[in-house]
Design an enzyme around this catalytic site. Structure first.
Site, PDB file in Angstrom:
ATOM      1  N   ASP A   1      36.852  40.443  37.925  1.00  0.00           N
ATOM      2  CA  ASP A   1      36.409  39.990  39.269  1.00  0.00           C
ATOM      3  C   ASP A   1      35.986  41.222  40.075  1.00  0.00           C
ATOM      4  O   ASP A   1      36.237  42.355  39.662  1.00  0.00           O
ATOM      5  CB  ASP A   1      37.575  39.292  40.000  1.00  0.00           C
ATOM      6  CG  ASP A   1      38.823  40.168  39.992  1.00  0.00           C
ATOM      7  OD1 ASP A   1      39.642  40.001  39.082  1.00  0.00           O
ATOM      8  OD2 ASP A   1      38.961  41.053  40.857  1.00  0.00           O
TER       9      ASP A   1
ATOM     10  N   ASP B   1      37.251  41.802  43.049  1.00  0.00           N
ATOM     11  CA  ASP B   1      38.282  41.819  44.092  1.00  0.00           C
ATOM     12  C   ASP B   1      37.758  41.034  45.307  1.00  0.00           C
ATOM     13  O   ASP B   1      37.389  39.878  45.139  1.00  0.00           O
ATOM     14  CB  ASP B   1      38.684  43.266  44.416  1.00  0.00           C
ATOM     15  CG  ASP B   1      40.053  43.332  45.057  1.00  0.00           C
ATOM     16  OD1 ASP B   1      40.920  42.522  44.694  1.00  0.00           O
ATOM     17  OD2 ASP B   1      40.266  44.183  45.936  1.00  0.00           O
TER      18      ASP B   1
HETATM   19  N1  LIG Z   1      41.391  42.061  42.012  1.00  0.00           N
HETATM   20  C1  LIG Z   1      42.524  42.353  41.402  1.00  0.00           C
HETATM   21  N2  LIG Z   1      43.523  43.004  42.057  1.00  0.00           N
HETATM   22  C2  LIG Z   1      44.666  43.315  41.409  1.00  0.00           C
HETATM   23  N3  LIG Z   1      44.915  42.998  40.141  1.00  0.00           N
HETATM   24  C3  LIG Z   1      43.964  42.346  39.461  1.00  0.00           C
HETATM   25  N4  LIG Z   1      43.920  41.916  38.202  1.00  0.00           N
HETATM   26  C4  LIG Z   1      42.723  41.328  38.006  1.00  0.00           C
HETATM   27  N5  LIG Z   1      41.981  41.365  39.124  1.00  0.00           N
HETATM   28  C5  LIG Z   1      42.738  41.999  40.049  1.00  0.00           C
END
Ligand SMILES: Nc1ncnc2[nH]cnc12
Ligand SMILES: CSC[C@H]1O[C@H](OP(=O)(O)O)[C@H](O)[C@@H]1O
Length: 319
Positions: free
Chosen positions: A237, A239
């Site tokens: 992703d 975030d």
């Molecule tokens: N955006 C994110 N923040 C923290 N841990 C994660 N693991 C996968 N995506 C994450």
């Protein structure tokens, strides 16, 4: 000279050969069921039981791995609760010298796309001090060198095998190509809630590349027991910093991970022969003995209980 015998359940593997390669599976990588099952153990270490049984598996070429799943079967531990000391102690006690740790991460940089792999070389610690992060306490003080938290030889070996997942398969389907990035900075947050937009932007301003909740204290503990450790991150992703992208959620993490587990297994299979060769060539022998110099406490003044615990992971170092 003082000698103490451990009362902790000792781990006796049925096979005579030591298992030198450990793999820690993260979110989405809960087993290595595609490999041949050899045996399983669930040792009680001086720091309790590991997250899951340690499963010994063998690949078609005969290479053996000790596998454990970081969050336990069914993903029952949140990142702050993972019994990392027990996990690392259990692997060390059965003879593991190398750990390849997988992790789902958020991308903090445009060029790290979802499903890309990242081999980090640095960490920024944003955990909150609530995770036990050392084996040295209770009358034993040690200060391990952590300037380079990962093992660069492992990083090289992984990176040099990247083509097996970077190149599209010749199966007539137009699968998107993924990229393996290296020398990136991983920020480790406490969680379990994901970051705010302001935090996400802050980490970008610090030039962090990817974010997770799991690399610490795992990487530090591996250093304390002289295990060569490298994390392989799989980006799931963006975030929450990127305007035009969906904000991170467990749902989109798992969707991207499920599509990537096969790539993780493929990369692992590809690097195993190189790992075995490097072990046989003694390439990790430089790690042996460093903790004797990192512990500053005179073992004459260590209490019996502390020595007994340390003997589980570093036998004969403190007597
Ligand atoms: N955006 C994110 N923040 C923290 N841990 C994660 N693991 C996968 N995506 C994450
Ligand atoms: C399931 S989303 C957040 C969770 O995913 C990562 O876990 P792991 O590193 O074990 O793959 C991340 O670190 C968080 O723990």
């Amino acid at each position: 000279m003082r000698k103490f015998f451990s009362s902790f359940s000792s781990t006796f593997l049925k096979m005579t050969k030591k298992i030198k390669i450990g793999v820690i599976g993260g979110s989405g990588l809960y087993n290595l069921d595609h490999m041949k099952f050899i045996e399983e153990i669930h040792p009680e270490t001086p720091w309790g039981y590991p997250s899951s049984k340690v499963i010994i598996v063998e690949d078609p070429k005969g290479f053996r791995i000790a596998f454990l799943t970081r969050h336990g079967i069914g993903h029952k531990y949140n990142p702050s609760e993972v019994p990392s000391r027990a996990n690392i102690a259990a692997l060390k006690h059965i003879g593991v010298e190398i750990i390849i740790a997988f992790s789902a991460v958020g991308s903090l940089q445009e060029e790290i796309k979802c499903r890309d792999f990242v081999i980090p070389d640095q960490i920024i610690d944003r955990t909150k001090g609530i995770r036990p992060s050392t084996f040295f306490e209770g009358g034993a003080a040690a200060h391990v060198t952590f300037a380079d938290p990962f093992n660069s030889l492992l990083a090289d070996l992984i990176y040099s095998n990247r083509k097996c997942i970077e190149e599209p398969e010749n199966d007539g389907q137009s699968r998107p190509r993924l990229t393996v990035h290296r020398n990136k900075t991983l920020v480790c947050m406490e969680g379990p809630a994901f970051s705010t937009r302001a935090e996400s932007k802050l980490y970008r301003s610090w030039n962090c590349d990817v974010i997770n909740m799991s690399v610490l204290p795992e990487a530090k503990l591996a250093k304390e027991v002289e295990i060569a450790y490298q994390m392989i991150c799989m980006s799931t992703d963006y975030d929450c910093w990127k305007q035009d992208e969906e904000v991170v959620s467990v749902e989109n993490v798992l969707t991207n991970l499920n599509q990537n587990v096969e790539n993780a297994k493929k990369l692992l299979a590809e690097i195993l022969p190189d790992l075995e060769q490097a072990l046989n060539d003694g390439k990790f022998d430089n790690l042996k003995g460093v903790m004797k110099k990192s512990c500053i406490t005179n073992s004459n003044i260590m209490n019996e209980e502390t020595i007994k615990k340390l003997n589980y992971i570093l036998p004969g170092y403190f007597e």
